[in-house]
Write an enzyme that holds these catalytic residues in place. Structure first.
Site, PDB file in Angstrom:
ATOM      1  N   ARG A 107      54.539  15.186  34.834  1.00 11.76           N
ATOM      2  CA  ARG A 107      53.902  16.125  33.896  1.00 11.76           C
ATOM      3  C   ARG A 107      54.497  17.517  34.036  1.00 11.76           C
ATOM      4  NH1 ARG A 107      48.186  18.097  36.177  1.00 11.76           N
ATOM      5  NH2 ARG A 107      48.511  17.734  38.374  1.00 11.76           N
ATOM      6  N   LYS A 122      54.359  23.087  34.014  1.00 10.29           N
ATOM      7  CA  LYS A 122      53.548  22.002  34.593  1.00 10.29           C
ATOM      8  C   LYS A 122      52.389  21.730  33.640  1.00 10.29           C
ATOM      9  CE  LYS A 122      51.087  20.847  38.872  1.00 10.29           C
ATOM     10  NZ  LYS A 122      50.751  21.321  40.229  1.00 10.29           N
ATOM     11  N   ARG A 144      55.406  27.526  36.665  1.00 14.94           N
ATOM     12  CA  ARG A 144      55.520  27.636  38.114  1.00 14.94           C
ATOM     13  C   ARG A 144      56.906  28.138  38.492  1.00 14.94           C
ATOM     14  NH1 ARG A 144      53.717  22.618  41.725  1.00 14.94           N
ATOM     15  NH2 ARG A 144      55.357  21.513  40.611  1.00 14.94           N
ATOM     16  N   ASP A 194      55.960  13.917  48.921  1.00 16.40           N
ATOM     17  CA  ASP A 194      56.423  14.470  47.644  1.00 16.40           C
ATOM     18  C   ASP A 194      55.831  15.848  47.397  1.00 16.40           C
ATOM     19  OD1 ASP A 194      54.165  12.525  47.467  1.00 16.40           O
ATOM     20  OD2 ASP A 194      53.911  13.425  45.490  1.00 16.40           O
ATOM     21  N   ASN A 195      54.877  16.256  48.222  1.00 17.62           N
ATOM     22  CA  ASN A 195      54.310  17.595  48.094  1.00 17.62           C
ATOM     23  C   ASN A 195      54.752  18.494  49.248  1.00 17.62           C
ATOM     24  OD1 ASN A 195      52.995  16.770  45.767  1.00 17.62           O
ATOM     25  ND2 ASN A 195      51.102  16.243  46.818  1.00 17.62           N
ATOM     26  N   ASP A 233      52.423  22.448  45.199  1.00 20.08           N
ATOM     27  CA  ASP A 233      51.483  21.468  44.639  1.00 20.08           C
ATOM     28  C   ASP A 233      50.048  21.723  45.090  1.00 20.08           C
ATOM     29  OD1 ASP A 233      53.338  20.385  43.043  1.00 20.08           O
ATOM     30  OD2 ASP A 233      53.418  18.425  43.987  1.00 20.08           O
TER      31      ASP A 233
END
Ligand code: AMP
Ligand code: MG
Length: 490
Positions: free
Chosen positions: A91, A111, A174, A250-251, A260
């Protein structure tokens, strides 16, 4: 007004298998909620142009900014300990990179910009609440001096998104040193694509760790660089009571920035087992677990980098192990130094660890507010009259007075100069308290009232200053104000 963004997108020059090229999906009726003027300035962007109708269309994903790259990045990741080989920007769309006035290269990413081939079951969208939560907390972290992605703009889309209820949709712009994650390395390592792992490592070295290029073993220097920055980062989180909430690989960035902001929140009363995230049932990402989890995530990075560390596999594993072992000492020393500063200690002594543990233990037993305790200690360092307020925080346990006697004895062995000032500079008066954040999000979501959001942002921009007019933002929640759960909202 022409919007000119001087994009220079190095990531888009990597091979096509690193991303998918695609534009954001248009929204119905973009409306600017907030533009970050100081950040525009730092990036060398014209705020008037970005706030113009054409600029807002760009920030909503309805218009192509000249020179934008438009890519959704591929990555993988361990989510709550389970590996998912294919996540990616489900997204988000990278508009591109810009080099700011400070010479720093940064990503601009939308985002909530619609579905991509990485969306899996998701709608590719974001609701206003989570967008504003990320805006508030990322900017608060920046003001606290903690490495973080930042928020350049928030726009309402004019469309609804459907979660438990229909909610106003929004897009966040972001800004990040990069959006490269531990999971980006894992994506290629899991596919046995050694060439891509090397290309990515070279890209990350050039972009974030240029000193590693000159090292004897550049890829090992890269690993150690990430370990060092992340150890320092999590120490900073711990020192202000920040709980990330979804520390999946992944964060976890390779740049060393916090990224994130989902169900993240700040702890009020001190308790290492504090969890806010509604999906973290086992407390994997509880406050007190964060350093250990980060080390685990860094081990996943080391695994992905193994083929680059040495030709011989066992040799590579040994080198990785050795680097990872360094994490604990680096975290401990950053944390201990930070805690000493919070207590007004300018020198280091063996017994400090026990003094700190004594305070934290007493705080936990009494349920003392983390932020308020340290802020008041700064006052008590200057004026023992503050002792009464501190004693009140520790309530019936009566634990403050005996601890304070030890603390004062330790302080007596130190130079006094500017102690209280130094303590105020590291012990914030204002953190984004969860009940205040939730109140601001509710006003925005339910009534399109952005005044509480704006006021909260302005208070949090100066966290280390006393702002007597805004004392209510410094106070812990009353029992009935407590917000115990946060939601990803994805
Ligand atoms: P997060 O937990 O928000 O960091 O997201 C984990 C993964 O889920 C990433 O691949 C995201 O791109 C994806 N994701 C999260 N929310 C959505 C959404 N609303 N639509 C599509 N993908 C999403
Ligand atoms: Mg994520």
């Amino acid at each position: 007004m022409p919007v000119q963004i001087p994009f220079d997108t190095s990531y888009a020059r990597l091979p096509e298998r690193f991303f998918v090229r695609m534009a954001p999906q248009a929204v119905s009726a973009p409306r600017l909620v907030r533009l970050n003027l100081p950040l525009c300035e730092a990036l060398g962007l014209d705020p008037a142009a970005l706030a113009s109708p054409e600029g807002v269309e760009i920030l909503a994903g309805n218009r192509v900014a000249e020179g934008a790259a438009f890519i959704a990045q591929a990555y993988a990741g361990h989510q709550f300990g389970h590996f998912n080989p294919q996540l990616g920007d489900g997204r988000a769309i990278l508009l591109g990179e810009v080099v700011g006035r400070d010479g720093q290269r940064r990503d601009l990413q939308l985002k909530g910009s619609g579905r991509t081939p990485f969306s899996r079951g998701g709608d590719g969208r974001a609701a206003i609440g989570p967008v504003l939560r990320e805006y508030i907390i990322s900017e608060a972290m920046f003001a606290l001096g903690i490495p973080t992605t930042r928020s350049l703009a928030a726009v309402l889309t004019g469309d609804q998104v459907f979660r438990e209820a229909a909610l106003p949709g929004a897009v966040l712009t972001r800004v990040a040193a990069s959006h490269i994650r531990v999971g980006t390395f894992q994506f290629f390592a899991a596919r046995g694509d050694a060439e891509a792992v090397r290309l990515l490592a070279d890209h990350v070295i050039a972009r974030h760790y240029p000193e590693a290029a000159a090292a004897e073993a550049p890829y090992r220097a890269l690993l150690e660089g990430v370990i060092a920055r992340q150890a320092g980062l999590v120490a900073q989180w711990m020192l202000v009571g920040f709980i990330h909430g979804v520390m999946n690989t992944d964060n976890t960035t390779v740049s060393g920035e916090t990224i994130d902001y989902g169900p993240c929140a700040f702890m009020d009363h001190y308790d290492p087992s504090t969890v806010f995230s509604s999906i973290d049932h086992a407390g994997r990402y509880a406050y007190g677990n964060q350093p250990r989890i980060l080390q685990w995530n860094l081990a996943r990075l080391a695994e992905a980098l193994l083929p680059l560390l040495a030709e011989d596999e066992q040799k590579a594993v040994d080198l990785a192990q050795e680097s990872l072992t360094g994490f604990v000492a680096q975290f401990q020393s950053a944390w201990l130094d930070g805690m000493r500063r919070k207590l007004g200690l300018a020198t280091a002594r063996e017994e400090d660890a026990a003094l700190i543990a004594g305070l934290l233990g007493a705080m936990q037993e009494a349920g003392a507010d983390f932020t308020q305790t340290f802020r008041l200690l700064g006052e008590a360092a200057e004026d023992p009259a503050a002792d009464a307020d501190l004693a009140a925080l520790f309530g019936a346990t009566g634990a403050y007075a005996p601890w304070a006697a030890q603390w004062r004895a330790r302080l007596a062995a130190e130079p006094l100069a500017a102690r209280a000032t130094a303590m105020r500079a590291v012990n914030p008066a204002f953190i984004p308290r969860n009940h205040m954040v939730e109140a601001a999000l509710a006003a925005a979501t339910e009534r399109e009232d952005f005044a509480p959001f704006e006021e909260l942002l302005s208070v949090l921009a100066r966290p280390y200053e006393d702002q007597p007019r805004h004392a209510r933002y410094a106070a812990p929640p009353e029992p009935e104000q407590r917000v115990l759960q946060t939601f990803c909202g994805t």
